[in-house]
Design a protein around this motif. Structure first.
Motif, PDB file in Angstrom:
ATOM      1  N   LEU A 124       0.927  -1.108  -0.012  1.00  0.00           N
ATOM      2  CA  LEU A 124      -0.143  -0.044  -0.082  1.00  0.00           C
ATOM      3  C   LEU A 124       0.801   1.200  -0.173  1.00  0.00           C
ATOM      4  N   GLY A 125       0.659   1.874  -1.057  1.00  0.00           N
ATOM      5  CA  GLY A 125       1.904   2.988  -1.226  1.00  0.00           C
ATOM      6  C   GLY A 125       2.636   2.915  -2.335  1.00  0.00           C
ATOM      7  N   SER A 126       2.531   1.442  -2.975  1.00  0.00           N
ATOM      8  CA  SER A 126       3.442   1.398  -4.218  1.00  0.00           C
ATOM      9  C   SER A 126       2.471   0.616  -5.001  1.00  0.00           C
ATOM     10  N   VAL A 127       2.602  -0.630  -5.235  1.00  0.00           N
ATOM     11  CA  VAL A 127       1.639  -1.541  -6.117  1.00  0.00           C
ATOM     12  C   VAL A 127       0.380  -1.182  -5.958  1.00  0.00           C
ATOM     13  N   ALA A 128      -0.175  -1.490  -4.807  1.00  0.00           N
ATOM     14  CA  ALA A 128      -1.534  -1.404  -4.410  1.00  0.00           C
ATOM     15  C   ALA A 128      -2.054  -0.278  -4.784  1.00  0.00           C
ATOM     16  N   GLU A 129      -1.382   1.241  -4.323  1.00  0.00           N
ATOM     17  CA  GLU A 129      -1.692   2.344  -4.688  1.00  0.00           C
ATOM     18  C   GLU A 129      -1.826   2.655  -6.173  1.00  0.00           C
ATOM     19  N   GLU A 130      -0.879   2.188  -6.805  1.00  0.00           N
ATOM     20  CA  GLU A 130      -0.853   2.406  -8.298  1.00  0.00           C
ATOM     21  C   GLU A 130      -2.110   1.725  -9.063  1.00  0.00           C
ATOM     22  N   ILE A 131      -2.641   0.164  -8.394  1.00  0.00           N
ATOM     23  CA  ILE A 131      -3.436  -0.111  -9.037  1.00  0.00           C
ATOM     24  C   ILE A 131      -4.627   0.424  -8.927  1.00  0.00           C
ATOM     25  N   ILE A 132      -5.097   0.867  -7.326  1.00  0.00           N
ATOM     26  CA  ILE A 132      -6.164   1.570  -7.164  1.00  0.00           C
ATOM     27  C   ILE A 132      -6.370   2.663  -8.125  1.00  0.00           C
ATOM     28  N   ARG A 133      -5.214   3.446  -8.235  1.00  0.00           N
ATOM     29  CA  ARG A 133      -5.685   4.920  -9.098  1.00  0.00           C
ATOM     30  C   ARG A 133      -5.535   4.658 -10.573  1.00  0.00           C
ATOM     31  N   SER A 134      -5.256   3.418 -11.035  1.00  0.00           N
ATOM     32  CA  SER A 134      -5.294   3.188 -12.528  1.00  0.00           C
ATOM     33  C   SER A 134      -6.166   2.116 -12.955  1.00  0.00           C
ATOM     34  N   ALA A 135      -6.955   1.411 -12.095  1.00  0.00           N
ATOM     35  CA  ALA A 135      -7.729   0.210 -12.730  1.00  0.00           C
ATOM     36  C   ALA A 135      -8.826   0.669 -13.239  1.00  0.00           C
ATOM     37  N   PRO A 136      -9.296  -0.193 -14.284  1.00  0.00           N
ATOM     38  CA  PRO A 136     -10.685   0.170 -14.848  1.00  0.00           C
ATOM     39  C   PRO A 136     -11.839  -0.354 -14.332  1.00  0.00           C
ATOM     40  N   CYS A 137     -11.668  -0.980 -13.013  1.00  0.00           N
ATOM     41  CA  CYS A 137     -12.547  -1.530 -12.340  1.00  0.00           C
ATOM     42  C   CYS A 137     -12.735  -1.464 -10.790  1.00  0.00           C
ATOM     43  N   LYS A 138     -13.405  -2.060 -10.090  1.00  0.00           N
ATOM     44  CA  LYS A 138     -13.625  -1.948  -8.544  1.00  0.00           C
ATOM     45  C   LYS A 138     -12.026  -2.737  -8.207  1.00  0.00           C
ATOM     46  N   VAL A 139     -11.622  -2.253  -7.008  1.00  0.00           N
ATOM     47  CA  VAL A 139     -10.467  -2.947  -6.340  1.00  0.00           C
ATOM     48  C   VAL A 139     -10.616  -3.108  -5.078  1.00  0.00           C
ATOM     49  N   LEU A 140     -10.490  -4.432  -4.525  1.00  0.00           N
ATOM     50  CA  LEU A 140     -10.603  -4.685  -3.122  1.00  0.00           C
ATOM     51  C   LEU A 140      -9.252  -4.979  -2.456  1.00  0.00           C
ATOM     52  N   VAL A 141      -8.760  -4.030  -1.445  1.00  0.00           N
ATOM     53  CA  VAL A 141      -7.398  -4.277  -0.913  1.00  0.00           C
ATOM     54  C   VAL A 141      -7.810  -5.019   0.561  1.00  0.00           C
ATOM     55  N   VAL A 142      -7.234  -6.016   0.748  1.00  0.00           N
ATOM     56  CA  VAL A 142      -7.406  -7.058   1.755  1.00  0.00           C
ATOM     57  C   VAL A 142      -6.113  -6.949   2.764  1.00  0.00           C
ATOM     58  N   LYS A 143      -6.482  -6.442   3.848  1.00  0.00           N
ATOM     59  CA  LYS A 143      -5.403  -6.114   5.069  1.00  0.00           C
ATOM     60  C   LYS A 143      -4.999  -7.487   5.509  1.00  0.00           C
TER      61      LYS A 143
END
Length: 143
Positions: A124-143
């Motif tokens: 979170l802050g790198s790969v996950a954040e970049e996916i959240i910003r640029s994904a064309p769909c919903k994103v579920l980030v699981v802690k």
């Protein structure tokens, strides 16, 4: 309330234990919605450029492929009757995951907050954040 329609779920895996919660959640959602799971493992080619010249690249690449196949076997055994398709991608993880999501018309991307490098490489802050910003769909980030 609108119904969440999911036909295609991408679960990004790096083969780590920390990623297992995302796998569990993604498969649970796929089972409940009847979605197809696309399990994706990205070989981060950036790691090759930062490696010591003493390590043969072919051996390292095979190690990543073996790790991906083990992660896919775990997902498939856990998925039971849920349809799972697997893909090994190469490049920058976030960019490759988003590109795959666009190509396959993914409805939901499921990712973990941390990968195999834990605090050293907090996703979170790198790969996950970049996916959240640029994904064309919903994103579920699981802690």
């Amino acid at each position: 309330m609108t119904e969440l329609l999911l036909g295609r779920i991408l679960i990004a895996t790096d083969g780590s234990e920390k990623n297992r919660v995302a796998l569990d959640e993604g498969i649970k959602i796929a089972r409940a919605t009847g979605a197809v799971v696309y399990a994706v493992y990205v070989i981060d080619t950036g790691t090759f450029s930062s490696m010591s010249g003493d390590i043969p690249l072919g051996d390292t690449y095979r190690l990543f492929q073996t790790e991906a196949e083990q992660a896919f076997a775990r997902i498939k055994s856990q998925a039971g009757d849920v349809k799972v398709e697997t893909s090994i991608l190469e490049g920058r993880p976030a960019a490759e995951i988003v590109k795959f999501a666009v190509a396959k018309k993914i409805d939901l991307i499921v990712i973990a907050t941390q990968g195999k490098r834990g605090l050293e490489r907090l996703l979170l802050g790198s790969v996950a954040e970049e996916i959240i910003r640029s994904a064309p769909c919903k994103v579920l980030v699981v802690k």
